[in-house]
Design an enzyme around this catalytic site. Structure first.
Site, PDB file in Angstrom:
ATOM      1  N   LYS A  22       0.842  -1.198   0.000  1.00 35.17           N
ATOM      2  CA  LYS A  22       0.000   0.000   0.000  1.00 35.17           C
ATOM      3  C   LYS A  22       0.878   1.250   0.000  1.00 35.17           C
ATOM      4  CE  LYS A  22      -1.606   1.709   4.036  1.00 35.17           C
ATOM      5  NZ  LYS A  22      -1.247   3.142   4.167  1.00 35.17           N
ATOM      6  N   ASN A  23       1.884   1.259   0.863  1.00 40.70           N
ATOM      7  CA  ASN A  23       2.688   2.484   1.002  1.00 40.70           C
ATOM      8  C   ASN A  23       3.588   2.749  -0.202  1.00 40.70           C
ATOM      9  OD1 ASN A  23       1.476   2.939   3.404  1.00 40.70           O
ATOM     10  ND2 ASN A  23       3.270   2.549   4.687  1.00 40.70           N
ATOM     11  N   ARG A  93      -3.860  10.837   4.764  1.00 45.59           N
ATOM     12  CA  ARG A  93      -2.786  11.834   4.730  1.00 45.59           C
ATOM     13  C   ARG A  93      -1.943  11.745   3.473  1.00 45.59           C
ATOM     14  NH1 ARG A  93      -0.969  14.341   8.933  1.00 45.59           N
ATOM     15  NH2 ARG A  93       1.070  14.244   7.935  1.00 45.59           N
ATOM     16  N   CYS A 117      -3.668  13.262  13.416  1.00 43.49           N
ATOM     17  CA  CYS A 117      -4.383  11.996  13.323  1.00 43.49           C
ATOM     18  C   CYS A 117      -4.163  11.250  14.625  1.00 43.49           C
ATOM     19  CB  CYS A 117      -3.959  11.207  12.099  1.00 43.49           C
ATOM     20  SG  CYS A 117      -2.397  10.433  12.233  1.00 43.49           S
ATOM     21  N   ARG A 122       1.697  14.904  13.307  1.00 40.98           N
ATOM     22  CA  ARG A 122       2.105  14.711  11.922  1.00 40.98           C
ATOM     23  C   ARG A 122       2.079  15.988  11.059  1.00 40.98           C
ATOM     24  NH1 ARG A 122      -0.189   8.901   9.986  1.00 40.98           N
ATOM     25  NH2 ARG A 122       1.555   9.019   8.578  1.00 40.98           N
ATOM     26  N   ASP A 305       5.454   0.803  11.944  1.00 38.80           N
ATOM     27  CA  ASP A 305       4.218   0.160  11.485  1.00 38.80           C
ATOM     28  C   ASP A 305       4.109  -1.307  11.926  1.00 38.80           C
ATOM     29  OD1 ASP A 305       3.420   2.493  10.329  1.00 38.80           O
ATOM     30  OD2 ASP A 305       3.756   1.893   8.266  1.00 38.80           O
ATOM     31  N   ARG A 397      -8.382   0.168   5.664  1.00 37.34           N
ATOM     32  CA  ARG A 397      -7.570   1.160   4.951  1.00 37.34           C
ATOM     33  C   ARG A 397      -6.297   0.522   4.398  1.00 37.34           C
ATOM     34  NH1 ARG A 397      -5.751   6.030   8.082  1.00 37.34           N
ATOM     35  NH2 ARG A 397      -4.617   6.106   6.133  1.00 37.34           N
TER      36      ARG A 397
HETATM   37  C1  UD1 Z   1       4.878   6.879   6.097  1.00 40.55           C
HETATM   38  C2  UD1 Z   1       3.961   5.673   6.011  1.00 40.55           C
HETATM   39  C3  UD1 Z   1       3.485   5.272   7.406  1.00 40.55           C
HETATM   40  C4  UD1 Z   1       4.667   5.074   8.337  1.00 40.55           C
HETATM   41  C5  UD1 Z   1       5.587   6.281   8.311  1.00 40.55           C
HETATM   42  C6  UD1 Z   1       6.863   6.075   9.120  1.00 40.55           C
HETATM   43  C7  UD1 Z   1       2.923   5.938   3.835  1.00 40.55           C
HETATM   44  C8  UD1 Z   1       1.685   6.237   3.058  1.00 40.55           C
HETATM   45  N1  UD1 Z   1       2.821   6.002   5.174  1.00 40.55           N
HETATM   46  O1  UD1 Z   1       4.089   7.947   6.620  1.00 40.55           O
HETATM   47  O2  UD1 Z   1       2.735   4.066   7.284  1.00 40.55           O
HETATM   48  O3  UD1 Z   1       4.204   4.887   9.660  1.00 40.55           O
HETATM   49  O4  UD1 Z   1       5.974   6.572   6.951  1.00 40.55           O
HETATM   50  O5  UD1 Z   1       7.547   4.968   8.671  1.00 40.55           O
HETATM   51  O6  UD1 Z   1       3.962   5.609   3.281  1.00 40.55           O
HETATM   52  N2  UD1 Z   1       7.187  14.706  10.230  1.00 40.55           N
HETATM   53  C9  UD1 Z   1       7.322  16.044  10.522  1.00 40.55           C
HETATM   54  N3  UD1 Z   1       7.209  16.940   9.490  1.00 40.55           N
HETATM   55  C10 UD1 Z   1       6.975  16.559   8.189  1.00 40.55           C
HETATM   56  C11 UD1 Z   1       6.844  15.177   7.908  1.00 40.55           C
HETATM   57  C12 UD1 Z   1       6.956  14.277   8.943  1.00 40.55           C
HETATM   58  O7  UD1 Z   1       7.543  16.428  11.675  1.00 40.55           O
HETATM   59  O8  UD1 Z   1       6.878  17.421   7.310  1.00 40.55           O
HETATM   60  C13 UD1 Z   1       7.270  13.711  11.331  1.00 40.55           C
HETATM   61  C14 UD1 Z   1       5.935  13.001  11.519  1.00 40.55           C
HETATM   62  O9  UD1 Z   1       5.072  13.753  12.342  1.00 40.55           O
HETATM   63  C15 UD1 Z   1       6.358  11.708  12.162  1.00 40.55           C
HETATM   64  C16 UD1 Z   1       7.716  11.433  11.507  1.00 40.55           C
HETATM   65  O10 UD1 Z   1       8.158  12.682  10.971  1.00 40.55           O
HETATM   66  O11 UD1 Z   1       6.504  11.884  13.541  1.00 40.55           O
HETATM   67  C17 UD1 Z   1       7.682  10.390  10.407  1.00 40.55           C
HETATM   68  O12 UD1 Z   1       6.790  10.784   9.400  1.00 40.55           O
HETATM   69  P1  UD1 Z   1       6.959  10.371   7.878  1.00 40.55           P
HETATM   70  O13 UD1 Z   1       8.193   9.573   7.681  1.00 40.55           O
HETATM   71  O14 UD1 Z   1       6.763  11.601   7.060  1.00 40.55           O
HETATM   72  O15 UD1 Z   1       5.710   9.422   7.684  1.00 40.55           O
HETATM   73  P2  UD1 Z   1       4.639   9.440   6.533  1.00 40.55           P
HETATM   74  O16 UD1 Z   1       5.285   9.654   5.218  1.00 40.55           O
HETATM   75  O17 UD1 Z   1       3.491  10.322   6.918  1.00 40.55           O
END
Ligand code: UD1
Length: 418
Positions: A22-23, A93, A117, A122, A305, A397
């Site tokens: 999915k990711n 998201r 969320c 996030r 995850d 989801r």
């Molecule tokens: C992706 C995965 C999710 C997984 C996560 C971490 C998808 C669709 N989802 O989510 O399943 O749990 O990676 O492996 O691929 N952060 C910030 N600022 C930003 C972006 C992120 O502070 O602009 C923080 C987030 O709040 C979080 C951490 O960084 O605490 C990791 O987030 P991120 O790696 O961006 O996860 P996602 O891409 O949202």
């Protein structure tokens, strides 16, 4: 409303096939916005997040078609809108990944900010800082991010944290920028490598995806692609843990051990036997299940995850395990539900002390997020009597036909409507 009913206590046995990731699939769907040509994505799991993404692509003007065998075809020949609305972004998201492709292709994008969320706040600051470095003018108002740039310019960008989504958004935007972009402190998850492979097939010039420095030479235009997504390492890990927690023997066909090193190491540490082969991974439950401390970290560290699912296993381990969550600030919502099933878990800040108990007892429990919901399913498979998991829309989801897959392995599990 739907619920999942599980009568626990059966050891799972047999072979189960892992679905496509999915990711990895979601960013590939949004990469199709970078080109007017046809993009074919194979092996996409039929989960609610994919359906939401397809609805969003259609709202933007892309044509979406169903092929055979989990194949989706997207053609964004002309885009009729560059706005990703709140009603779709708030349910998923990953919709925020439209920002980079839209601004790169059309010069402007208006994307709703996702908001918090269940598992944490996030923010999207790292995505925005990256796109600003590429020359996009960013403005935030009325719950939306607006980005504008006649043409993006390549730049050197150091991410504050190796965010998966920010790496993907910036990487996609940079493919059509003028000049070279270097992303430092990039995320190294396998999904990034998969996205880079598809972008490469479109004609993008990308080096180093999957390492912490990614280099992208911008090109004027991109063509279509035909790409099969990587197997879902999180689903594969979940199925391995289902085999382990029930003391069974399960072969997860298609699972890639090279994407699951951190989990495999922890399973071996607690006495679970793992055999990795080219066609998949086999798990055999431990004679005596031990304990292990786990700390989540960006890839190749232990995946956040799989944290909840590993905790479910450790509730039955011999001794105390400490599980520390470093990626999300609020990802222990499954704990209270596990405790209702007889687990002994105490949370202190970012760590949870899990003291193994002899048995779990089935109970009505409530899912709070995607991975928490499957953690409760795993606990239910091992528990005495019946577990009833509600709010399973979280599960839908991200898991494709989970009850079917687990039933085929011998689980007594069913979805019921109430
Ligand atoms: C992706 C995965 C999710 C997984 C996560 C971490 C998808 C669709 N989802 O989510 O399943 O749990 O990676 O492996 O691929 N952060 C910030 N600022 C930003 C972006 C992120 O502070 O602009 C923080 C987030 O709040 C979080 C951490 O960084 O605490 C990791 O987030 P991120 O790696 O961006 O996860 P996602 O891409 O949202």
């Amino acid at each position: 409303m739907q619920k999942i009913l599980i009568r626990g206590g059966r050891a799972l046995r047999g072979t189960v096939a892992v679905s496509g990731s999915k990711n990895a699939g979601l960013p590939l769907l949004f990469a199709s916005l970078l080109t007017p040509e046809r993009c074919t994505i194979r092996g996409l799991p039929r989960v609610a997040d994919v359906t939401t993404s397809l609805r969003l692509l259609e709202r933007l003007g892309a044509l979406v078609g169903d092929g055979e065998f989990s194949t989706i075809v997207v053609e964004a020949r002309t885009l009729t809108s560059s706005e990703a609305p709140y009603d779709l972004v708030k349910t998923m998201r990953a919709s925020f990944l439209t920002l980079g492709p839209l601004v790169a292709r059309t010069g402007r994008a208006r994307v709703s900010t996702p908001g918090g969320c269940a598992i944490g706040s996030r923010p999207v600051d790292i995505h925005l800082a990256g796109l600003e470095r590429l020359g996009a003018r960013i403005c935030q108002a009325h719950g939306y991010v607006e980005a504008e740039a006649p043409r993006l310019r390549g730049a050197r960008i150091t991410l504050d944290f190796p965010s998966v989504g920010a790496t993907e958004n910036v990487m996609m935007a940079a493919t059509l920028a003028e000049g070279t972009t270097v992303i430092e402190n990039a995320a190294r998850e396998p999904e990034i490598g998969d996205l880079a492979a598809a972008l490469g097939a479109m004609g993008a010039r990308i080096d180093g995806a999957g390492t912490s420095v990614v280099r992208i030479e911008g090109v004027r235009e991109l063509g279509g692609f035909d790409h099969a997504v990587v197997p879902d390492r999180i689903e594969a890990g979940t199925l391995l843990l289902a085999g382990a927690i029930t003391g069974g023997e399960v072969h997860v066909a298609g699972a890639r051990a090279d994407h699951l090193d951190a989990l495999v190491a922890k399973l071996e540490e607690v006495g679970v036997a793992i055999e990795a082969r080219a066609d998949g991974i086999t798990v055999r439950g431990a004679q005596a299940l031990g304990r292990a401390d786990v700390r989540t970290a960006p890839y190749p560290g232990f995946p956040t995850d799989l944290q909840a699912q590993f905790m479910a296993l450790m509730t039955l381990g011999d001794g105390q395990s400490v599980i520390t969550e470093t990626i999300f600030e609020n990802r222990f919502m499954h704990v209270q539900e596990l405790v209702r099933m007889g687990a002994d878990v105490r949370v202190d800040g970012r760590s949870a002390a899990v003291r193994g108990v002899a048995t779990l007892s089935g109970a009505p429990v409530m899912a709070t997020d995607l991975r928490a919901s499957v953690c409760l399913v795993l606990a239910g498979l091992a528990a005495h009597n019946t577990t009833e998991v509600s709010r399973i829309y979280h599960l839908d989801r991200g898991y494709e036909r989970l009850e079917e897959k687990l039933s085929a392995l011998g689980a007594d599990i069913a979805r019921v409507r109430t």
